[in-house]
Design a protein around this motif. Structure first.
Motif: not given
Length: 228
Positions: A15-24, A94-98, A172-175, A183-187
């Motif tokens: 369930f960790s949002p941060h781990a999911w960022k790394a997985v993706m 992306t730091r700002a989005l984080e 969010l990355g464009g196309d 980042i948002v997906f993880g949350a």
């Protein structure tokens, strides 16, 4: 490669949002890896105490902690594979989005899901989680949960910046999806795996974007069941 992630009482409750960022991020780069779900109280023993938190990536002899640092490491080490940031400017933006995710989305979800998270943990982790979170928040889990319905009601409005972006682009990355999306997906994946309450209407642009994210990388996000 090995990626240490976080799990509940069941290894399938990742369930960790941060781990999911790394997985993706690893799937995005097309890199083969073994995921090692780990309970809260087992983390200090990982890799000789390398990190108090997960995710931790082990790439040969190299250890990297923190989801953002892992993503930067992957882009720098494997530049021949699809970029996670689209260049140096992308890293900075992306730091700002984080920051938005960490300081707006995560606190709201924490207030909604504290008791859900507690209940999905093994008994030894429940004691750790209660003590650490109550110390951090200055209230008991139950006192925080008393405001749950209001937090659920006001949560969709906190995603208005994401809706604004999705008016103009598919990701969010464009196309194409980038680490900003993860980042948002993880949350939201955190909420999907832990919280049985639907936080967004199905026709919400953010909900539709999230469904697209779940389909990415051969449905990596859907491989973990939603809370019920």
């Amino acid at each position: 490669m090995k990626l240490y992630t976080l799990c509940g009482a069941s290894r399938d409750t990742r369930f960790s949002p941060h781990a999911w960022k790394a997985v993706m991020a690893l799937h995005h780069k097309g890199l083969a890896f073994e995921e090692s779900p780990t309970r809260f109280t087992a983390i200090p023993a990982l890799e000789n105490g390398f990190s108090p938190t997960v995710p931790v990536l082990k790439d040969g002899a190299r250890l990297v902690r923190d989801s953002f640092d892992i993503a930067v490491y992957l882009d720098e080490t494997y530049p021949d594979r699809p970029s996670l940031f689209g260049g140096g400017a992308g890293v900075a933006l992306t730091r700002a989005l984080e920051g938005y995710s960490q300081f707006v989305i995560h606190p709201a979800l924490t207030r909604i899901m504290l008791t859900d998270i507690h209940d999905c943990l093994a008994p030894e982790d429940q004691a750790y989680f209660r003590t650490s979170r109550e110390s951090r928040l200055g209230r008991t889990l139950e006192q925080v949960a008393a405001d749950r319905e209001l937090e659920i009601e006001t949560f969709p409005a906190k995603l208005e910046p994401v809706r604004h972006a999705l008016k103009h682009q598919t990701w969010l990355g464009g196309d194409r999806p980038l680490f900003a999306d993860y980042i948002v997906f993880g949350a939201l994946q955190w909420a999907r795996v832990v919280c049985p309450v639907s936080l967004l209407k199905t026709d919400d642009p953010v909900a539709m974007w999230f469904e697209r994210c779940l389909d990415l990388h051969d449905g990596a996000g859907r491989a973990v069941a939603a809370a019920s």
